[in-house]
Design a protein around this motif. Sequence first.
Motif, PDB file in Angstrom:
ATOM      1  N   ILE A  42       0.870  -1.175   0.000  1.00 38.96           N
ATOM      2  CA  ILE A  42       0.000   0.000   0.000  1.00 38.96           C
ATOM      3  C   ILE A  42       0.907   1.226   0.000  1.00 38.96           C
ATOM      4  O   ILE A  42       1.712   1.410   0.913  1.00 38.96           O
ATOM      5  N   GLN A  43       0.799   2.034  -1.037  1.00 38.10           N
ATOM      6  CA  GLN A  43       1.610   3.244  -1.192  1.00 38.10           C
ATOM      7  C   GLN A  43       0.726   4.468  -0.956  1.00 38.10           C
ATOM      8  O   GLN A  43      -0.348   4.581  -1.549  1.00 38.10           O
ATOM      9  N   VAL A  44       1.149   5.348  -0.077  1.00 40.49           N
ATOM     10  CA  VAL A  44       0.376   6.562   0.205  1.00 40.49           C
ATOM     11  C   VAL A  44       0.849   7.686  -0.702  1.00 40.49           C
ATOM     12  O   VAL A  44       2.052   7.986  -0.765  1.00 40.49           O
ATOM     13  N   SER A  45      -0.086   8.303  -1.429  1.00 41.75           N
ATOM     14  CA  SER A  45       0.254   9.381  -2.354  1.00 41.75           C
ATOM     15  C   SER A  45      -0.541  10.638  -2.012  1.00 41.75           C
ATOM     16  O   SER A  45      -1.048  10.781  -0.900  1.00 41.75           O
ATOM     17  N   THR A  46      -0.685  11.546  -2.978  1.00 43.45           N
ATOM     18  CA  THR A  46      -1.114  12.904  -2.662  1.00 43.45           C
ATOM     19  C   THR A  46      -2.021  13.518  -3.717  1.00 43.45           C
ATOM     20  O   THR A  46      -1.979  13.138  -4.894  1.00 43.45           O
ATOM     21  N   ASP A  47      -2.818  14.500  -3.287  1.00 42.01           N
ATOM     22  CA  ASP A  47      -3.637  15.298  -4.206  1.00 42.01           C
ATOM     23  C   ASP A  47      -2.776  16.156  -5.137  1.00 42.01           C
ATOM     24  O   ASP A  47      -3.248  16.650  -6.152  1.00 42.01           O
ATOM     25  N   TYR A  48      -1.489  16.331  -4.781  1.00 41.30           N
ATOM     26  CA  TYR A  48      -0.587  17.166  -5.601  1.00 41.30           C
ATOM     27  C   TYR A  48      -0.240  16.530  -6.948  1.00 41.30           C
ATOM     28  O   TYR A  48       0.462  17.138  -7.751  1.00 41.30           O
ATOM     29  N   VAL A  49      -0.737  15.310  -7.215  1.00 39.63           N
ATOM     30  CA  VAL A  49      -0.549  14.739  -8.554  1.00 39.63           C
ATOM     31  C   VAL A  49      -1.457  15.457  -9.561  1.00 39.63           C
ATOM     32  O   VAL A  49      -1.315  15.275 -10.769  1.00 39.63           O
TER      33      VAL A  49
END
Length: 282
Positions: A98-105
Amino acid sequence: MRILVTGANGQLGNEMQVLAKENPQHTYYFTDVQDLDICNKDAIWAYIAEKQIELIVNCAAYTAVDKAEDNPELARQLNCEAPKELARAAQFHGAAMIQVSTDYVFDGTAHTPYAEDCEPCPDSVYGTTKLAGEYEVINNCKQAIVIRTAWLYSTFGNNFVKTMLRLGKERDNLGVVFDQIGTPTYANDLAQAIYSIINKGIVPGIYHFSNEGVCSWYDFTVAIHRLAGITSCKVRPLHTAEYPAKANRPAYSVLDKTKIKTTFGIEIPHWEESLERCLEKL
Protein backbone atom coordinates in the motif's frame (compact mmCIF):
# COMPACT_ATOMS: atom_id res chain seq x y z
CA MET A 1 -0.12 -11.20 8.40
CA ARG A 2 3.43 -9.86 8.76
CA ILE A 3 3.21 -6.14 8.02
CA LEU A 4 6.03 -3.65 7.47
CA VAL A 5 5.09 0.01 8.04
CA THR A 6 7.75 2.47 6.87
CA GLY A 7 7.87 6.12 7.95
CA ALA A 8 6.57 5.02 11.36
CA ASN A 9 7.59 8.29 13.06
CA GLY A 10 5.48 10.45 10.74
CA GLN A 11 1.87 11.48 11.24
CA LEU A 12 0.32 8.50 9.47
CA GLY A 13 2.93 6.03 10.73
CA ASN A 14 2.23 7.06 14.31
CA GLU A 15 -1.53 6.65 13.80
CA MET A 16 -0.88 3.20 12.30
CA GLN A 17 0.99 2.31 15.51
CA VAL A 18 -1.88 3.57 17.69
CA LEU A 19 -4.44 1.47 15.79
CA ALA A 20 -2.21 -1.63 15.69
CA LYS A 21 -3.40 -2.31 19.24
CA GLU A 22 -6.95 -2.70 17.86
CA ASN A 23 -5.69 -5.08 15.16
CA PRO A 24 -3.61 -7.59 17.17
CA GLN A 25 -4.17 -10.39 14.65
CA HIS A 26 -1.19 -9.11 12.62
CA THR A 27 2.54 -8.95 13.36
CA TYR A 28 3.96 -5.46 12.80
CA TYR A 29 7.38 -4.05 11.95
CA PHE A 30 7.28 -0.28 12.39
CA THR A 31 10.41 1.28 10.94
CA ASP A 32 11.86 4.70 10.35
CA VAL A 33 15.15 5.66 8.72
CA GLN A 34 17.24 4.53 11.71
CA ASP A 35 15.67 1.03 11.53
CA LEU A 36 15.42 0.68 7.77
CA ASP A 37 16.81 3.14 5.20
CA ILE A 38 14.40 2.73 2.30
CA CYS A 39 16.88 4.53 0.03
CA ASN A 40 19.23 1.56 0.54
CA LYS A 41 18.25 -1.14 -1.95
CA ASP A 42 20.20 -3.95 -0.24
CA ALA A 43 18.72 -3.06 3.16
CA ILE A 44 15.17 -3.26 1.76
CA TRP A 45 15.65 -6.68 0.20
CA ALA A 46 17.43 -8.09 3.25
CA TYR A 47 14.78 -6.79 5.68
CA ILE A 48 11.80 -8.08 3.70
CA ALA A 49 13.43 -11.50 3.26
CA GLU A 50 14.54 -11.79 6.90
CA LYS A 51 11.20 -10.73 8.42
CA GLN A 52 9.16 -12.62 5.77
CA ILE A 53 7.05 -9.52 5.14
CA GLU A 54 3.64 -10.16 3.54
CA LEU A 55 2.45 -6.55 3.24
CA ILE A 56 4.27 -3.21 3.05
CA VAL A 57 2.49 0.02 4.01
CA ASN A 58 4.78 2.80 2.81
CA CYS A 59 4.09 5.93 4.88
CA ALA A 60 7.57 7.35 4.25
CA ALA A 61 7.92 10.32 1.87
CA TYR A 62 9.69 13.59 1.22
CA THR A 63 6.80 15.93 2.02
CA ALA A 64 8.50 19.34 2.34
CA VAL A 65 6.72 20.77 -0.71
CA ASP A 66 8.75 24.00 -1.04
CA LYS A 67 12.10 22.43 -0.14
CA ALA A 68 11.51 19.79 -2.82
CA GLU A 69 11.87 22.53 -5.46
CA ASP A 70 15.49 22.97 -4.30
CA ASN A 71 16.13 19.27 -3.61
CA PRO A 72 14.54 17.44 -6.55
CA GLU A 73 17.02 14.55 -6.38
CA LEU A 74 16.34 13.83 -2.71
CA ALA A 75 12.58 14.09 -3.34
CA ARG A 76 12.92 11.64 -6.25
CA GLN A 77 14.93 9.20 -4.13
CA LEU A 78 12.34 9.08 -1.35
CA ASN A 79 9.14 9.52 -3.38
CA CYS A 80 9.96 7.45 -6.46
CA GLU A 81 13.08 5.27 -6.23
CA ALA A 82 12.44 3.96 -2.70
CA PRO A 83 8.79 2.94 -3.39
CA LYS A 84 9.95 1.28 -6.63
CA GLU A 85 12.45 -0.88 -4.72
CA LEU A 86 9.90 -1.70 -2.01
CA ALA A 87 7.45 -2.76 -4.73
CA ARG A 88 10.04 -4.91 -6.53
CA ALA A 89 11.01 -6.67 -3.31
CA ALA A 90 7.33 -7.13 -2.39
CA GLN A 91 6.58 -8.70 -5.78
CA PHE A 92 9.60 -11.03 -5.55
CA HIS A 93 8.52 -12.29 -2.11
CA GLY A 94 4.81 -12.55 -3.02
CA ALA A 95 3.86 -9.64 -0.75
CA ALA A 96 1.32 -6.85 -1.27
CA MET A 97 1.96 -3.11 -0.96
CA ILE A 98 0.00 0.00 0.00
CA GLN A 99 1.61 3.24 -1.19
CA VAL A 100 0.38 6.56 0.21
CA SER A 101 0.25 9.38 -2.35
CA THR A 102 -1.11 12.90 -2.66
CA ASP A 103 -3.64 15.30 -4.21
CA TYR A 104 -0.59 17.17 -5.60
CA VAL A 105 -0.55 14.74 -8.55
CA PHE A 106 -3.24 17.11 -9.92
CA ASP A 107 -2.62 20.76 -10.86
CA GLY A 108 -5.90 21.90 -9.29
CA THR A 109 -7.49 23.47 -12.36
CA ALA A 110 -10.66 21.30 -12.15
CA HIS A 111 -13.93 22.47 -10.60
CA THR A 112 -15.40 19.09 -9.70
CA PRO A 113 -13.85 16.43 -7.42
CA TYR A 114 -10.99 14.43 -8.91
CA ALA A 115 -11.77 10.76 -9.48
CA GLU A 116 -9.04 8.12 -9.72
CA ASP A 117 -9.27 7.99 -13.51
CA CYS A 118 -8.71 11.75 -13.97
CA GLU A 119 -5.50 12.51 -15.86
CA PRO A 120 -2.75 13.46 -13.40
CA CYS A 121 -0.89 16.70 -14.15
CA PRO A 122 1.41 17.66 -11.25
CA ASP A 123 2.67 21.24 -11.03
CA SER A 124 5.50 20.84 -8.48
CA VAL A 125 8.56 18.69 -7.84
CA TYR A 126 6.75 17.08 -4.91
CA GLY A 127 3.70 16.19 -7.02
CA THR A 128 5.84 15.00 -9.94
CA THR A 129 7.99 12.70 -7.79
CA LYS A 130 4.96 11.29 -5.94
CA LEU A 131 3.22 10.53 -9.26
CA ALA A 132 6.37 8.80 -10.54
CA GLY A 133 6.34 6.74 -7.34
CA GLU A 134 2.72 5.70 -7.98
CA TYR A 135 3.63 4.39 -11.44
CA GLU A 136 6.64 2.49 -10.10
CA VAL A 137 4.63 0.79 -7.36
CA ILE A 138 1.76 -0.24 -9.65
CA ASN A 139 4.10 -1.41 -12.42
CA ASN A 140 6.39 -3.42 -10.11
CA CYS A 141 3.93 -5.07 -7.69
CA LYS A 142 0.80 -6.90 -8.87
CA GLN A 143 -0.89 -6.69 -5.43
CA ALA A 144 -0.43 -2.93 -5.02
CA ILE A 145 -2.77 -0.20 -3.86
CA VAL A 146 -2.11 3.53 -4.13
CA ILE A 147 -4.08 5.79 -1.78
CA ARG A 148 -4.05 9.49 -2.61
CA THR A 149 -4.84 11.74 0.32
CA ALA A 150 -4.79 15.47 1.10
CA TRP A 151 -4.22 18.09 3.81
CA LEU A 152 -3.08 15.55 6.41
CA TYR A 153 -2.99 16.49 10.10
CA SER A 154 -2.90 14.65 13.44
CA THR A 155 -1.84 14.94 17.07
CA PHE A 156 1.67 13.88 15.96
CA GLY A 157 4.49 15.94 14.45
CA ASN A 158 4.20 19.36 12.85
CA ASN A 159 1.12 20.16 10.79
CA PHE A 160 -1.28 22.94 9.82
CA VAL A 161 -3.65 22.42 12.76
CA LYS A 162 -0.88 22.71 15.35
CA THR A 163 0.59 25.76 13.59
CA MET A 164 -2.77 27.55 13.51
CA LEU A 165 -3.38 26.76 17.19
CA ARG A 166 0.02 28.21 18.10
CA LEU A 167 -0.35 31.32 15.92
CA GLY A 168 -3.91 31.83 17.16
CA LYS A 169 -2.59 32.07 20.71
CA GLU A 170 0.47 34.19 19.81
CA ARG A 171 -1.09 36.76 17.45
CA ASP A 172 -4.07 39.07 17.37
CA ASN A 173 -4.51 38.69 13.61
CA LEU A 174 -3.59 36.13 10.99
CA GLY A 175 -3.84 35.96 7.18
CA VAL A 176 -4.70 32.61 5.56
CA VAL A 177 -5.34 31.80 1.89
CA PHE A 178 -9.00 31.40 0.94
CA ASP A 179 -8.61 30.55 -2.77
CA GLN A 180 -7.16 27.05 -2.33
CA ILE A 181 -9.98 24.54 -1.88
CA GLY A 182 -9.69 20.97 -0.65
CA THR A 183 -10.48 18.69 2.27
CA PRO A 184 -8.54 18.28 5.51
CA THR A 185 -7.78 14.66 6.42
CA TYR A 186 -7.32 13.40 9.97
CA ALA A 187 -4.46 10.88 9.75
CA ASN A 188 -6.27 8.64 12.25
CA ASP A 189 -9.19 8.28 9.80
CA LEU A 190 -6.79 7.41 6.97
CA ALA A 191 -5.04 4.83 9.20
CA GLN A 192 -8.43 3.29 10.03
CA ALA A 193 -9.22 3.09 6.30
CA ILE A 194 -5.88 1.36 5.67
CA TYR A 195 -6.66 -1.23 8.36
CA SER A 196 -10.10 -1.79 6.79
CA ILE A 197 -8.40 -2.49 3.46
CA ILE A 198 -5.86 -4.83 5.07
CA ASN A 199 -8.56 -6.78 6.89
CA LYS A 200 -10.95 -7.00 3.94
CA GLY A 201 -8.25 -7.92 1.43
CA ILE A 202 -6.20 -6.04 -1.15
CA VAL A 203 -8.06 -5.02 -4.31
CA PRO A 204 -5.26 -3.55 -6.46
CA GLY A 205 -5.62 -0.07 -7.95
CA ILE A 206 -5.64 3.62 -7.15
CA TYR A 207 -8.00 5.02 -4.49
CA HIS A 208 -8.74 8.45 -3.07
CA PHE A 209 -9.21 9.15 0.64
CA SER A 210 -9.80 12.36 2.54
CA ASN A 211 -12.45 13.35 5.03
CA GLU A 212 -15.89 14.35 3.67
CA GLY A 213 -16.78 17.95 2.85
CA VAL A 214 -14.91 20.86 1.30
CA CYS A 215 -13.26 24.02 2.62
CA SER A 216 -10.47 26.54 2.04
CA TRP A 217 -7.41 26.90 4.27
CA TYR A 218 -9.10 30.06 5.61
CA ASP A 219 -12.29 28.14 6.50
CA PHE A 220 -10.18 25.41 8.07
CA THR A 221 -8.36 27.93 10.27
CA VAL A 222 -11.60 29.62 11.36
CA ALA A 223 -12.97 26.19 12.36
CA ILE A 224 -9.75 25.28 14.25
CA HIS A 225 -9.94 28.51 16.28
CA ARG A 226 -13.69 28.20 16.90
CA LEU A 227 -13.46 24.59 18.10
CA ALA A 228 -10.38 25.36 20.22
CA GLY A 229 -12.07 28.41 21.79
CA ILE A 230 -9.51 30.89 20.42
CA THR A 231 -11.30 34.26 20.21
CA SER A 232 -8.43 36.75 20.52
CA CYS A 233 -7.08 36.27 16.95
CA LYS A 234 -8.82 37.72 13.90
CA VAL A 235 -8.38 35.51 10.83
CA ARG A 236 -8.47 37.35 7.51
CA PRO A 237 -8.64 35.81 4.02
CA LEU A 238 -5.61 36.13 1.71
CA HIS A 239 -5.22 35.50 -2.01
CA THR A 240 -2.58 32.90 -2.90
CA ALA A 241 -0.68 35.70 -4.71
CA GLU A 242 -0.35 37.54 -1.37
CA TYR A 243 1.37 34.54 0.19
CA PRO A 244 4.17 33.62 -2.23
CA ALA A 245 5.59 30.09 -1.96
CA LYS A 246 8.31 28.36 -3.96
CA ALA A 247 6.09 25.48 -5.13
CA ASN A 248 2.72 25.82 -6.82
CA ARG A 249 -0.26 24.52 -4.83
CA PRO A 250 -3.42 23.11 -6.46
CA ALA A 251 -6.18 25.75 -6.28
CA TYR A 252 -8.80 22.98 -6.18
CA SER A 253 -7.86 19.48 -5.01
CA VAL A 254 -11.08 17.91 -3.74
CA LEU A 255 -10.89 14.13 -4.13
CA ASP A 256 -13.82 11.91 -5.14
CA LYS A 257 -13.93 9.03 -2.63
CA THR A 258 -16.73 6.93 -4.16
CA LYS A 259 -14.38 4.09 -5.20
CA ILE A 260 -12.80 3.44 -1.79
CA LYS A 261 -16.19 3.65 -0.05
CA THR A 262 -17.90 1.17 -2.39
CA THR A 263 -14.94 -1.24 -2.74
CA PHE A 264 -14.17 -1.58 0.97
CA GLY A 265 -17.42 -0.42 2.61
CA ILE A 266 -15.64 2.44 4.37
CA GLU A 267 -17.67 5.19 6.04
CA ILE A 268 -15.86 8.53 6.11
CA PRO A 269 -16.58 11.26 8.69
CA HIS A 270 -16.97 14.96 7.83
CA TRP A 271 -13.75 16.94 8.23
CA GLU A 272 -15.15 19.14 11.00
CA GLU A 273 -16.24 16.13 13.06
CA SER A 274 -12.75 14.63 12.74
CA LEU A 275 -11.08 17.95 13.54
CA GLU A 276 -13.10 18.10 16.74
CA ARG A 277 -11.91 14.60 17.71
CA CYS A 278 -8.29 15.55 17.04
CA LEU A 279 -8.52 18.80 19.04
CA GLU A 280 -9.98 16.89 22.01
CA LYS A 281 -6.84 14.72 22.03
CA LEU A 282 -4.57 17.76 21.75
